[in-house]
Design an enzyme around this catalytic site. Structure first.
Site, PDB file in Angstrom:
ATOM      1  N   HIS A 186       0.942  -1.083  -0.031  1.00 44.96           N
ATOM      2  CA  HIS A 186      -0.049  -0.269  -0.042  1.00 44.96           C
ATOM      3  C   HIS A 186       0.809   1.269   0.075  1.00 44.96           C
ATOM      4  CE1 HIS A 186      -2.585   3.225   1.469  1.00 44.96           C
ATOM      5  NE2 HIS A 186      -3.530   2.499   1.094  1.00 44.96           N
ATOM      6  N   GLY A 189      -9.679  -5.951   0.130  1.00 42.86           N
ATOM      7  CA  GLY A 189     -10.421  -4.563  -0.070  1.00 42.86           C
ATOM      8  C   GLY A 189     -10.444  -4.168  -1.520  1.00 42.86           C
ATOM      9  N   LEU A 193      -3.333  -7.982   3.699  1.00 45.24           N
ATOM     10  CA  LEU A 193      -3.861  -8.953   4.251  1.00 45.24           C
ATOM     11  C   LEU A 193      -5.212  -9.424   3.894  1.00 45.24           C
ATOM     12  CD1 LEU A 193      -3.210  -8.162   8.126  1.00 45.24           C
ATOM     13  CD2 LEU A 193      -2.321 -10.065   6.649  1.00 45.24           C
ATOM     14  N   HIS A 200      -8.768  -1.788  -2.803  1.00 43.58           N
ATOM     15  CA  HIS A 200      -7.428  -1.609  -3.752  1.00 43.58           C
ATOM     16  C   HIS A 200      -7.264  -2.955  -4.537  1.00 43.58           C
ATOM     17  CE1 HIS A 200      -6.730   2.289  -1.936  1.00 43.58           C
ATOM     18  NE2 HIS A 200      -6.257   1.672  -0.737  1.00 43.58           N
TER      19      HIS A 200
END
Length: 122
Positions: A9, A72, A69, A74
């Protein structure tokens, strides 16, 4: 040539950036394949620049691997869109996208180890 695009990220924290570069370096040694670390935001290289570097190095098959993890927004939308843009720019490039870390039994071992680490009272 085939290589891995390891996607983080990104963070404003210098320590987080250094840790991610270490993960990429150790992963490269562990699997014996070239790993290009990249960031979605905050740090460099960004995804577009990393793919440009890979292409310049002769990479024609990219395995895009998120260091996330969960799946989502993204992972479901943002990163695939960035990869599609790269594919349009380099039409002879093959890009495969693997899922995030998600649940794995080894995560339980890591969590248990963290519980046993020295704790700091807040």
């Amino acid at each position: 040539m085939e290589a891995i695009l390891l996607i983080s990220h990104g963070s404003r924290s210098n320590e987080a950036e250094k840790t991610f570069f270490r993960v990429a370096e150790e992963f490269e040694k562990f699997i014996g394949m070239k790993v290009y670390p990249t960031f979605m935001e905050f740090n460099r290289p960004g995804i577009e620049m990393a793919i440009e570097n890979m292409y310049s190095d002769g990479v024609r098959k990219i395995i895009a691997m998120p260091y996330f993890l969960y799946s989502g927004i993204h992972i479901k939308e943002d990163v695939p869109e960035m990869l599609k843009c790269a594919k349009e720019k380099y039409n002879d490039l093959i890009i495969e996208f693997v899922g995030p870390i998600d649940f794995h039994p080894l995560m339980l071992e890591i969590l248990k180890e963290r519980l046993e680490d020295k704790r700091v009272r807040i």
